[in-house]
Design a protein around this motif. Structure first.
Motif, PDB file in Angstrom:
ATOM      1  N   ASP A  55       0.829  -1.210   0.000  1.00 53.17           N
ATOM      2  CA  ASP A  55       0.000   0.000   0.000  1.00 53.17           C
ATOM      3  C   ASP A  55       0.862   1.258   0.000  1.00 53.17           C
ATOM      4  O   ASP A  55       0.582   2.222  -0.726  1.00 53.17           O
ATOM      5  CB  ASP A  55      -0.917  -0.006   1.225  1.00 53.17           C
ATOM      6  CG  ASP A  55      -1.959  -1.115   1.152  1.00 53.17           C
ATOM      7  OD1 ASP A  55      -2.222  -1.587   0.027  1.00 53.17           O
ATOM      8  OD2 ASP A  55      -2.494  -1.519   2.202  1.00 53.17           O
TER       9      ASP A  55
ATOM     10  N   SER B  84       3.880   1.518  -1.116  1.00 55.44           N
ATOM     11  CA  SER B  84       4.549   1.629  -2.420  1.00 55.44           C
ATOM     12  C   SER B  84       3.616   2.243  -3.451  1.00 55.44           C
ATOM     13  O   SER B  84       4.035   3.083  -4.267  1.00 55.44           O
ATOM     14  CB  SER B  84       5.020   0.245  -2.883  1.00 55.44           C
ATOM     15  OG  SER B  84       5.982  -0.280  -1.990  1.00 55.44           O
ATOM     16  N   ASP B  85       2.338   1.846  -3.423  1.00 52.11           N
ATOM     17  CA  ASP B  85       1.369   2.446  -4.347  1.00 52.11           C
ATOM     18  C   ASP B  85       1.189   3.931  -4.061  1.00 52.11           C
ATOM     19  O   ASP B  85       1.118   4.765  -4.983  1.00 52.11           O
ATOM     20  CB  ASP B  85       0.022   1.726  -4.225  1.00 52.11           C
ATOM     21  CG  ASP B  85       0.099   0.290  -4.712  1.00 52.11           C
ATOM     22  OD1 ASP B  85       1.036  -0.013  -5.480  1.00 52.11           O
ATOM     23  OD2 ASP B  85      -0.777  -0.520  -4.339  1.00 52.11           O
ATOM     24  N   GLN B  86       1.113   4.290  -2.765  1.00 56.38           N
ATOM     25  CA  GLN B  86       0.976   5.694  -2.410  1.00 56.38           C
ATOM     26  C   GLN B  86       2.198   6.497  -2.855  1.00 56.38           C
ATOM     27  O   GLN B  86       2.076   7.635  -3.325  1.00 56.38           O
ATOM     28  CB  GLN B  86       0.783   5.831  -0.901  1.00 56.38           C
ATOM     29  CG  GLN B  86      -0.517   5.223  -0.380  1.00 56.38           C
ATOM     30  CD  GLN B  86      -0.626   5.308   1.138  1.00 56.38           C
ATOM     31  OE1 GLN B  86       0.066   6.113   1.765  1.00 56.38           O
ATOM     32  NE2 GLN B  86      -1.508   4.493   1.709  1.00 56.38           N
TER      33      GLN B  86
ATOM     34  N   SER C  75       4.126   5.824  -5.377  1.00 60.90           N
ATOM     35  CA  SER C  75       4.094   5.965  -6.839  1.00 60.90           C
ATOM     36  C   SER C  75       3.144   7.067  -7.254  1.00 60.90           C
ATOM     37  O   SER C  75       3.404   7.819  -8.217  1.00 60.90           O
ATOM     38  CB  SER C  75       3.689   4.637  -7.471  1.00 60.90           C
ATOM     39  OG  SER C  75       4.605   3.623  -7.144  1.00 60.90           O
ATOM     40  N   GLU C  76       2.015   7.215  -6.545  1.00 65.40           N
ATOM     41  CA  GLU C  76       1.028   8.234  -6.910  1.00 65.40           C
ATOM     42  C   GLU C  76       1.455   9.627  -6.444  1.00 65.40           C
ATOM     43  O   GLU C  76       1.270  10.617  -7.155  1.00 65.40           O
ATOM     44  CB  GLU C  76      -0.327   7.875  -6.284  1.00 65.40           C
ATOM     45  CG  GLU C  76      -0.919   6.576  -6.829  1.00 65.40           C
ATOM     46  CD  GLU C  76      -2.200   6.189  -6.113  1.00 65.40           C
ATOM     47  OE1 GLU C  76      -2.597   6.928  -5.179  1.00 65.40           O
ATOM     48  OE2 GLU C  76      -2.808   5.156  -6.483  1.00 65.40           O
TER      49      GLU C  76
END
Length: 353
Positions: A39, A41-43, A45-46
């Motif tokens: 989670d 890592s996704d944040q 990236s965004e």
């Protein structure tokens, strides 16, 4: 480089949060931290450069409060530490000790970078393990390793791609919502680690065999004596230019070597190969004081009903009848044309081939 640093910070943050929760049972900690790194890592990236990692202690306290768990150090939270938790705590301490050394940190970073390779290897091992059962119905008579490796068909590709996707998602911390699946993943990892060396050895052996076969001329089974299309020739019949049978013809190859169909020069005077088949037994041309000759045709033969397994009476040998009493004469011999080869009507004691 920035992405690598962010991911390292996320892993460090997750380890710190776990250390703040180490007074809780390991299964509760796993449930609380399930998917945390993915989670974040996704944040990251965004959000890009604006992404910041929260404080580990504050984040751990918020997790406790959200799950209704007591604060760290309270009497309610003091429980006997399970053996699994002790092992994990020891592993983390060993990890921190190794990372404190520059060489150890470099080695750990290398293993982290090679994790995708392990995901693929784990999928290959699982595929090789279950493909013979799912695709070949358990028929592994030829060795299921070689059969699974050659399963480049539609079912095999579908099964492998499905296992590969599952292994990658597990490596990313996805598709494991509950404790049973985490236990299953652990079992699969242990099984893959235990079996991988045997599969790798088998794969290398198969590749070595394939390279050897590709670089070597095709193997041809050796047939003793003279053979035609893989069938051994027992006798030879010669005809002159007029189409009449000839007896006692000696044949040699281009090097002057005796052209033999059975037997060997200087060996026994009857052929053991055809004796083993139960049919007529060829006999060499013999004379007192001379080695048996196997290139004098047609060879004499002891008929099938004139010998036994314990005794072969060479006095029973006869010259078998030629397959044709007369064949087409050669051009220019002065003999009128015939309509073709005429089967022999001469009586013979030899059994027909």
């Amino acid at each position: 480089m920035i992405t690598t640093t962010v991911h390292d910070d996320i892993r460090t943050f997750a380890a710190a949060v776990r250390s703040h929760l180490d007074d809780l049972p390991v299964d509760e900690v796993d449930d609380l931290l399930d998917g945390l790194e993915a989670d974040l890592s996704d944040q990251a990236s965004e959000a890009g450069e604006e992404f910041t990692i929260p404080d580990a202690a504050t984040y751990a306290a918020e997790l406790r409060a959200a799950a209704g768990l007591p604060e760290r150090g309270s009497a309610v939270s003091k429980k006997r530490v399970p053996l699994v938790q002790q092992v994990k705590t020891g592993s983390r301490e060993l990890h921190d000790l190794v990372r404190a050394n520059p060489a150890g940190a470099w080695l750990l970073d290398l293993f982290v970078a090679l994790r995708p390779v392990w995901w693929v290897l784990r999928a290959v091992v699982l595929y090789l393990l279950i493909a013979p059962v799912l695709i070949f119905n358990g028929n592994t008579s030829d060795g299921f390793l070689s059969r699974a490796l050659t399963a480049a068909n539609f079912p095999g590709l579908v099964v492998f791609l499905g296992i590969l996707l599952l292994s990658i998602q597990w490596g990313r911390g996805r598709w494991i919502p509950g404790r049973p699946l985490r236990i299953l993943r652990t079992i699969v990892n242990v099984l893959a680690v235990a079996i991988a060396p045997f599969f790798l050895i088998g794969l290398l052996t198969s590749l070595q065999t394939a390279v050897w076969n590709a670089s070597s001329p095709p193997f041809q089974a050796s047939t003793p004596g003279l053979a035609l299309d893989g069938n051994r020739i027992r006798n030879i019949f010669a005809y002159d230019s007029d189409g009449n049978p000839i007896s006692s013809v000696q044949l040699f190859d281009q090097e002057g070597r005796p052209l033999t169909t059975v037997g060997m020069a200087g060996s026994e005077d009857w052929d053991i190969f055809f004796a083993g088949g139960g049919g007529p037994v060829p006999v060499a041309d013999t004379s007192p004081g001379r080695a048996p000759l196997w290139n004098v045709y047609p060879l004499r033969e002891v008929p099938a009903d004139k010998w036994t397994w314990t005794e072969i009476d060479l006095s029973k040998a006869v010259i078998p009848a030629a397959p044709f009493a007369h064949v087409q004469p050669l051009p220019g011999t002065g003999v009128g044309p015939t309509t073709g080869a005429t089967p022999s009507s001469q009586p013979t004691e030899a059994a027909t081939p």
